[in-house]
Scaffold this motif. Structure first.
Motif, PDB file in Angstrom:
ATOM      1  N   VAL A   1      -6.856  -3.926  11.660  1.00  0.00           N
ATOM      2  CA  VAL A   1      -6.384  -2.846  10.799  1.00  0.00           C
ATOM      3  C   VAL A   1      -5.184  -3.363  10.017  1.00  0.00           C
ATOM      4  O   VAL A   1      -4.228  -3.860  10.625  1.00  0.00           O
ATOM      5  CB  VAL A   1      -6.002  -1.602  11.624  1.00  0.00           C
ATOM      6  N   PRO A   2      -5.200  -3.296   8.694  1.00  0.00           N
ATOM      7  CA  PRO A   2      -4.049  -3.790   7.923  1.00  0.00           C
ATOM      8  C   PRO A   2      -2.769  -3.065   8.302  1.00  0.00           C
ATOM      9  O   PRO A   2      -2.771  -1.907   8.753  1.00  0.00           O
ATOM     10  CB  PRO A   2      -4.457  -3.496   6.468  1.00  0.00           C
ATOM     11  N   ALA A   3      -1.649  -3.764   8.141  1.00  0.00           N
ATOM     12  CA  ALA A   3      -0.348  -3.188   8.487  1.00  0.00           C
ATOM     13  C   ALA A   3      -0.062  -1.971   7.615  1.00  0.00           C
ATOM     14  O   ALA A   3      -0.254  -1.996   6.398  1.00  0.00           O
ATOM     15  CB  ALA A   3       0.758  -4.226   8.310  1.00  0.00           C
ATOM     16  N   GLN A   4       0.385  -0.914   8.270  1.00  0.00           N
ATOM     17  CA  GLN A   4       0.659   0.344   7.602  1.00  0.00           C
ATOM     18  C   GLN A   4       2.152   0.645   7.664  1.00  0.00           C
ATOM     19  O   GLN A   4       2.782   0.537   8.727  1.00  0.00           O
ATOM     20  CB  GLN A   4      -0.125   1.490   8.259  1.00  0.00           C
ATOM     21  N   ASP A   5       2.711   1.012   6.515  1.00  0.00           N
ATOM     22  CA  ASP A   5       4.113   1.430   6.452  1.00  0.00           C
ATOM     23  C   ASP A   5       4.206   2.920   6.739  1.00  0.00           C
ATOM     24  O   ASP A   5       3.427   3.720   6.199  1.00  0.00           O
ATOM     25  CB  ASP A   5       4.706   1.143   5.075  1.00  0.00           C
ATOM     26  N   GLY A   6       5.151   3.269   7.593  1.00  0.00           N
ATOM     27  CA  GLY A   6       5.320   4.679   7.947  1.00  0.00           C
ATOM     28  C   GLY A   6       6.735   4.955   8.396  1.00  0.00           C
ATOM     29  O   GLY A   6       7.537   4.037   8.622  1.00  0.00           O
ATOM     30  N   ILE A   7       7.035   6.241   8.531  1.00  0.00           N
ATOM     31  CA  ILE A   7       8.347   6.700   8.986  1.00  0.00           C
ATOM     32  C   ILE A   7       8.141   7.425  10.311  1.00  0.00           C
ATOM     33  O   ILE A   7       7.321   8.344  10.411  1.00  0.00           O
ATOM     34  CB  ILE A   7       9.009   7.633   7.957  1.00  0.00           C
ATOM     35  N   THR A   8       8.859   7.006  11.316  1.00  0.00           N
ATOM     36  CA  THR A   8       8.726   7.602  12.634  1.00  0.00           C
ATOM     37  C   THR A   8       9.361   8.992  12.664  1.00  0.00           C
ATOM     38  O   THR A   8       9.977   9.445  11.694  1.00  0.00           O
ATOM     39  CB  THR A   8       9.383   6.700  13.691  1.00  0.00           C
ATOM     40  N   ARG A   9       9.223   9.644  13.793  1.00  0.00           N
ATOM     41  CA  ARG A   9       9.756  10.994  13.927  1.00  0.00           C
ATOM     42  C   ARG A   9      11.277  11.011  13.892  1.00  0.00           C
ATOM     43  O   ARG A   9      11.880  12.018  13.498  1.00  0.00           O
ATOM     44  CB  ARG A   9       9.251  11.608  15.236  1.00  0.00           C
ATOM     45  N   ASP A  10      11.921   9.900  14.281  1.00  0.00           N
ATOM     46  CA  ASP A  10      13.383   9.809  14.207  1.00  0.00           C
ATOM     47  C   ASP A  10      13.837   9.089  12.943  1.00  0.00           C
ATOM     48  O   ASP A  10      14.922   8.486  12.921  1.00  0.00           O
ATOM     49  CB  ASP A  10      13.935   9.110  15.444  1.00  0.00           C
ATOM     50  N   ASN A  11      12.999   9.128  11.883  1.00  0.00           N
ATOM     51  CA  ASN A  11      13.365   8.678  10.534  1.00  0.00           C
ATOM     52  C   ASN A  11      13.718   7.187  10.482  1.00  0.00           C
ATOM     53  O   ASN A  11      14.757   6.779   9.956  1.00  0.00           O
ATOM     54  CB  ASN A  11      14.542   9.494   9.982  1.00  0.00           C
ATOM     55  N   VAL A  12      12.858   6.373  11.037  1.00  0.00           N
ATOM     56  CA  VAL A  12      13.000   4.922  10.970  1.00  0.00           C
ATOM     57  C   VAL A  12      11.757   4.357  10.289  1.00  0.00           C
ATOM     58  O   VAL A  12      10.629   4.666  10.696  1.00  0.00           O
ATOM     59  CB  VAL A  12      13.167   4.298  12.367  1.00  0.00           C
ATOM     60  N   THR A  13      11.959   3.538   9.274  1.00  0.00           N
ATOM     61  CA  THR A  13      10.841   2.936   8.552  1.00  0.00           C
ATOM     62  C   THR A  13      10.330   1.728   9.318  1.00  0.00           C
ATOM     63  O   THR A  13      11.087   0.795   9.611  1.00  0.00           O
ATOM     64  CB  THR A  13      11.275   2.518   7.139  1.00  0.00           C
ATOM     65  N   VAL A  14       9.027   1.739   9.626  1.00  0.00           N
ATOM     66  CA  VAL A  14       8.419   0.643  10.383  1.00  0.00           C
ATOM     67  C   VAL A  14       7.124   0.226   9.692  1.00  0.00           C
ATOM     68  O   VAL A  14       6.575   0.949   8.844  1.00  0.00           O
ATOM     69  CB  VAL A  14       8.139   1.041  11.846  1.00  0.00           C
ATOM     70  N   ARG A  15       6.655  -0.928  10.103  1.00  0.00           N
ATOM     71  CA  ARG A  15       5.390  -1.454   9.604  1.00  0.00           C
ATOM     72  C   ARG A  15       4.566  -1.881  10.815  1.00  0.00           C
ATOM     73  O   ARG A  15       4.952  -2.791  11.551  1.00  0.00           O
ATOM     74  CB  ARG A  15       5.639  -2.629   8.657  1.00  0.00           C
ATOM     75  N   VAL A  16       3.418  -1.225  11.007  1.00  0.00           N
ATOM     76  CA  VAL A  16       2.628  -1.388  12.230  1.00  0.00           C
ATOM     77  C   VAL A  16       1.216  -1.806  11.846  1.00  0.00           C
ATOM     78  O   VAL A  16       0.619  -1.244  10.919  1.00  0.00           O
ATOM     79  CB  VAL A  16       2.586  -0.081  13.053  1.00  0.00           C
ATOM     80  N   ASP A  17       0.685  -2.789  12.567  1.00  0.00           N
ATOM     81  CA  ASP A  17      -0.717  -3.176  12.416  1.00  0.00           C
ATOM     82  C   ASP A  17      -1.397  -3.096  13.773  1.00  0.00           C
ATOM     83  O   ASP A  17      -0.739  -3.104  14.825  1.00  0.00           O
ATOM     84  CB  ASP A  17      -0.853  -4.568  11.811  1.00  0.00           C
ATOM     85  N   ALA A  18      -2.727  -3.036  13.756  1.00  0.00           N
ATOM     86  CA  ALA A  18      -3.490  -2.843  14.988  1.00  0.00           C
ATOM     87  C   ALA A  18      -4.834  -3.546  14.854  1.00  0.00           C
ATOM     88  O   ALA A  18      -5.160  -4.150  13.817  1.00  0.00           O
ATOM     89  CB  ALA A  18      -3.684  -1.349  15.283  1.00  0.00           C
ATOM     90  N   VAL A  19      -5.606  -3.472  15.939  1.00  0.00           N
ATOM     91  CA  VAL A  19      -6.951  -4.041  15.962  1.00  0.00           C
ATOM     92  C   VAL A  19      -7.850  -3.070  16.717  1.00  0.00           C
ATOM     93  O   VAL A  19      -7.432  -2.443  17.696  1.00  0.00           O
ATOM     94  CB  VAL A  19      -6.941  -5.435  16.640  1.00  0.00           C
ATOM     95  N   VAL A  20      -9.090  -2.922  16.225  1.00  0.00           N
ATOM     96  CA  VAL A  20     -10.047  -1.967  16.782  1.00  0.00           C
ATOM     97  C   VAL A  20     -11.280  -2.733  17.257  1.00  0.00           C
ATOM     98  O   VAL A  20     -11.803  -3.600  16.538  1.00  0.00           O
ATOM     99  CB  VAL A  20     -10.458  -0.908  15.743  1.00  0.00           C
ATOM    100  N   TYR A  21     -11.734  -2.398  18.479  1.00  0.00           N
ATOM    101  CA  TYR A  21     -12.958  -2.978  19.030  1.00  0.00           C
ATOM    102  C   TYR A  21     -13.981  -1.854  19.153  1.00  0.00           C
ATOM    103  O   TYR A  21     -13.737  -0.867  19.858  1.00  0.00           O
ATOM    104  CB  TYR A  21     -12.699  -3.590  20.407  1.00  0.00           C
TER     105      TYR A  21
END
Length: 294
Positions: free
Chosen positions: A69-89
């Motif tokens: 899964v391509p890295a996704q930019d998002g804002i957490t519930r405590d207002n911190v900008t992060v970039r998270v990627d994942a993998v799906v089987y």
């Protein structure tokens, strides 16, 4: 002429056989479309015989697919900008649904995974993303698996690969971790000092009851200092050692004091001389003036 006809028949038969026979591999399943309608019976691995004009075979891969899964930019519930990627089987469990109900199940799973990943980022705190990934993986798997069941797809597992933080947040977390370690170090040092003070108090009480222990400790200190090969060692002579030696001296070696001799009654009464004067005892200086002897 007969040979040519036989050859033409053989060629036609070969073409018909080639168009009517298909090979389905072990990791595949075959779907047969007869005049555009899918047959309910799924062809198993091996040879599959088809009608040359009416049937068309579609192969569906049943292996587990690994989709990053391509890295996704998002804002957490405590207002911190992060970039998270994942993998799906995932894998196909119903080839008919995967071929009929969705146009491209791979692309569909990829889009659902990206959307679910953004949603899970917005619902979580930064601490959960960093330390509680197991629960987030389970929640992400449920979010992707719900629509995938209608497509004949089973989600085996979903893993969050990496969480990228801004540099400022990394520095803040580093300072926080350093302060926490410093606090633990000070608490441990204070506990050590407290325990050492208790032990020293017990040792002082023991030495107060047993003065010899203090002398043994002094000798042990001398041994430790002399092991360092110093050039000069100044050792004061303690008063406690004199007291220790005096207490251990044999009482029989000291001279016994003579008891006073008892006096007789004659000696105890003073001698009287003329005119009511008292004569001095033997060994005492005579305090009688010279005029008495005259």
């Amino acid at each position: 002429m007969i040979v040519e006809v036989a050859s033409a028949v053989a060629v036609a038969g070969g073409v018909w056989l080639a168009s009517a026979v298909r090979v389905v591999k072990q990791y595949e399943r075959g779907l047969v479309y007869r005049f555009g309608r899918v047959r309910p019976q799924v062809r198993e691995p091996g040879l599959a015989f088809l009608l040359p004009v009416a049937d068309r075979l579609q192969k569906v891969n049943m292996q587990v697919v690994t989709m990053p899964v391509p890295a996704q930019d998002g804002i957490t519930r405590d207002n911190v900008t992060v970039r998270v990627d994942a993998v799906v089987y995932f894998k196909v469990v119903d080839p008919v649904l995967a071929a009929v109900h969705v146009q491209d199940y791979r692309s569909a799973i990829g889009q659902v995974a990206q959307t679910s990943l953004r949603s899970i980022i917005g619902k979580s705190d930064l601490d959960d993303l960093l330390s509680n990934r197991e629960r987030l993986n389970e929640g992400l798997e449920l979010m992707i698996d719900s629509p995938a069941l209608d497509w004949g797809i089973h989600i085996d597992r979903v893993e969050i690969k990496d969480v990228a933080l801004p540099e400022s947040m990394k520095r803040s977390m580093s300072r926080q971790a350093e302060a926490e370690r410093e606090r633990r170090a000070r608490v441990i040092s204070a506990d050590g000092e407290l325990q050492a003070s208790h032990k020293l108090a017990q040792a002082a009480a023991t030495m107060a009851d047993t003065p010899a222990a203090l002398q043994l400790r002094l000798l042990e200190t001398v041994v430790q200092v002399s092991a360092e090969k110093n050039s000069t060692l100044v050792l004061p002579f303690p008063v406690e050692l004199l007291r220790f030696l005096d207490a251990r001296t044999d009482p029989a070696a000291k001279p016994a004091a003579k008891p006073p001799e008892p006096r007789t009654s004659a000696e105890s009464e003073p001698e009287k001389v003329g005119n009511g004067q008292v004569a001095p005892r033997e060994g005492e200086a005579s305090d009688v003036p010279d005029q008495l002897s005259r």
